[in-house]
Motif scaffolding. Structure first.
Motif, PDB file in Angstrom:
ATOM      1  N   THR A  32       0.829  -1.207   0.000  1.00  0.00           N
ATOM      2  CA  THR A  32       0.000   0.000   0.000  1.00  0.00           C
ATOM      3  C   THR A  32       0.862   1.257   0.000  1.00  0.00           C
ATOM      4  O   THR A  32       0.577   2.228  -0.715  1.00  0.00           O
ATOM      5  N   SER A  33       1.943   1.253   0.783  1.00  0.00           N
ATOM      6  CA  SER A  33       2.844   2.408   0.850  1.00  0.00           C
ATOM      7  C   SER A  33       3.517   2.673  -0.492  1.00  0.00           C
ATOM      8  O   SER A  33       3.601   3.815  -0.942  1.00  0.00           O
ATOM      9  N   TYR A  92       2.458   1.815  -3.461  1.00  0.00           N
ATOM     10  CA  TYR A  92       1.480   2.310  -4.422  1.00  0.00           C
ATOM     11  C   TYR A  92       1.175   3.784  -4.156  1.00  0.00           C
ATOM     12  O   TYR A  92       1.052   4.586  -5.078  1.00  0.00           O
ATOM     13  N   LYS A  93       1.069   4.144  -2.868  1.00  0.00           N
ATOM     14  CA  LYS A  93       0.755   5.537  -2.529  1.00  0.00           C
ATOM     15  C   LYS A  93       1.848   6.475  -3.043  1.00  0.00           C
ATOM     16  O   LYS A  93       1.556   7.532  -3.609  1.00  0.00           O
ATOM     17  N   LYS A  94       3.116   6.088  -2.840  1.00  0.00           N
ATOM     18  CA  LYS A  94       4.216   6.939  -3.316  1.00  0.00           C
ATOM     19  C   LYS A  94       4.196   7.071  -4.829  1.00  0.00           C
ATOM     20  O   LYS A  94       4.354   8.158  -5.387  1.00  0.00           O
ATOM     21  N   HIS A 102       1.648   6.665  -6.795  1.00  0.00           N
ATOM     22  CA  HIS A 102       0.445   7.360  -7.238  1.00  0.00           C
ATOM     23  C   HIS A 102       0.567   8.864  -7.027  1.00  0.00           C
ATOM     24  O   HIS A 102       0.226   9.657  -7.901  1.00  0.00           O
ATOM     25  N   PHE A 103       1.092   9.274  -5.852  1.00  0.00           N
ATOM     26  CA  PHE A 103       1.207  10.698  -5.583  1.00  0.00           C
ATOM     27  C   PHE A 103       2.250  11.358  -6.473  1.00  0.00           C
ATOM     28  O   PHE A 103       2.087  12.499  -6.888  1.00  0.00           O
ATOM     29  N   ASP A 112      -7.690  10.472  -5.246  1.00  0.00           N
ATOM     30  CA  ASP A 112      -6.694   9.631  -4.573  1.00  0.00           C
ATOM     31  C   ASP A 112      -7.361   8.654  -3.606  1.00  0.00           C
ATOM     32  O   ASP A 112      -6.950   7.505  -3.485  1.00  0.00           O
ATOM     33  N   LYS A 113      -8.401   9.131  -2.916  1.00  0.00           N
ATOM     34  CA  LYS A 113      -9.081   8.276  -1.948  1.00  0.00           C
ATOM     35  C   LYS A 113      -9.719   7.073  -2.629  1.00  0.00           C
ATOM     36  O   LYS A 113      -9.589   5.937  -2.171  1.00  0.00           O
ATOM     37  N   MET A 151      -6.983   4.740  -3.701  1.00  0.00           N
ATOM     38  CA  MET A 151      -6.411   4.000  -2.580  1.00  0.00           C
ATOM     39  C   MET A 151      -7.344   2.880  -2.125  1.00  0.00           C
ATOM     40  O   MET A 151      -6.902   1.790  -1.786  1.00  0.00           O
ATOM     41  N   ARG A 193      -6.314  -1.048  -2.177  1.00  0.00           N
ATOM     42  CA  ARG A 193      -6.437  -1.852  -0.967  1.00  0.00           C
ATOM     43  C   ARG A 193      -7.212  -3.131  -1.246  1.00  0.00           C
ATOM     44  O   ARG A 193      -6.828  -4.219  -0.810  1.00  0.00           O
TER      45      ARG A 193
END
Length: 359
Positions: free
Chosen positions: A144-145, A147-149, A151-152, A194-195, A198, A202
């Motif tokens: 998850t971390s 992907y978040k990096k 994606h942002f 983004d939400k 995410m 998940r």
């Protein structure tokens, strides 16, 4: 004298006939046993092949039911009924980990057939289960971390490109005004996007890790059934595993449905789940002649894999499925939905626990 000779001749003839008859009787018994054993082996093989077909169909129907249900309005994720279906599936997966897999792992890793040192001096079952839970948590958070990096970073690049586009269209003095007036609009649009992204990633991580835990266990139970040589063992196991695969498939299918994969990926995941237990049975049939259920190597391998599988399934059901849904604001604000979800959870766990009587 003559009567003595006649008596001797009769004795010799009787002895000869007796000697001739005894081997033929022994030979007849051996032939009969061989035929009986061959007949029993054929019957065992027949039930094994029937098990492959039954479990394949049951697993396929189970995993495809939630996916096909998406086309029906009441089964869609935005409806309250979907929460109850997911709670039922989570109960099935939780009972699979606690009732079916974990006790079997304890049985194999504490078997008297294993050496006392080290298997009798340390609780390896609990240790491997705990490490599998921690490992699943690590995979969950790291994936998850990452992907978040990614994606942002991508979002920032898109925003920069949009600003450059504005600069090209307008004059230099307009740039400052445009950035100031539209800055809030960009900031409000991105978090919403983004939400949702995410949430989607998940669900994809959950579905993939969950399938991994189910597949590991499915191969093990398939090998156990395929290597068995008793019809009395195979018959009830075939029925129980068919229901087992159906309910597990429903749980996995619900997660795949929420992950919103493309059709090809969804099909591959469905086939992978449906084929693992039949493939395990095929492997068990192939190694049945050399497989010794109570020898040390099969016991250790089966026990460790079952322990790891139970840890994955227990973590996934409690953390990623139940906690995520039961702490959802939508459920927290709806008492009827909470009661329905708890009832579904108990029903799913109860159905799966009931099957432990046979498998």
């Amino acid at each position: 004298m003559t009567s003595l000779l006649l008596h001797s001749q009769k004795l010799i003839i009787f002895s000869s006939l007796t000697l001739l008859l005894i081997p033929s009787k022994v030979s007849g018994d051996c032939t009969c046993n061989s035929s009986s054993e061959q007949s029993e082996k054929n019957e065992v093989l027949k039930y094994k092949l029937l098990s492959i077909a039954a479990i394949l169909v049951a697993g396929g129907i189970g995993v495809s039911t939630p996916l096909l249900g998406r086309k029906v309005h009441i089964f869609r994720p935005e409806n309250d009924l979907f929460f109850m279906i997911k709670a039922f599936a989570a109960g099935v997966i939780l009972a699979t980990g606690f009732i079916h897999i974990l006790p079997e792992a304890f049985r194999t890793l504490t078997s008297p057939c294993l050496n006392e040192n080290p298997w009798g001096k340390f609780p390896f079952t609990g240790f491997v289960t705990m490490m599998a839970c921690i490992g699943t948590l690590a995979v969950d958070t790291v994936a998850t971390s990452l992907y978040k990096k990614m994606h942002f970073n991508k979002s920032k690049l898109v925003n920069v490109d949009e600003e450059v586009g504005v600069d090209d269209e307008h004059a230099g003095h307009v740039h400052v005004h445009t950035h100031a007036t539209h800055g809030h609009a960009h900031g409000a649009a991105i978090p919403s996007h983004d939400k949702s992204s995410m949430d989607l990633v998940r669900q994809r991580i959950i579905s993939q890790v969950l399938e991994l835990g189910i597949v590991v266990h499915s191969v093990i139970i398939g090998i156990s059934l395929g290597a068995s040589e008793s019809c009395d063992t195979i018959k009830p196991l075939m029925v129980a595993l068919s229901f087992h695969q159906f309910f597990e498939g429903m749980g996995l299918g619900g997660c795949i449905s929420q992950a919103d994969y493309k059709s090809l990926t969804t099909t591959i995941m469905m086939l992978f789940f449906s084929l693992t237990t039949p493939a395990g049975i095929g492997i068990g049939i192939g190694i049945s002649r050399v497989y010794e259920e109570n020898s040390s190597t099969p016991l250790i391998v089966e026990g460790i894999f079952n322990s790891a599988s139970s840890g994955i399934l227990i973590y996934m059901s409690l953390v990623d499925l139940l906690a995520a849904d039961f702490m959802n604001p939508r459920m927290q604000s709806n008492i009827r939905l909470q009661l329905g979800a708890h009832t579904s959870l108990l029903l799913g766990a109860g159905c799966m626990s009931f099957l432990a009587k046979w498998a």
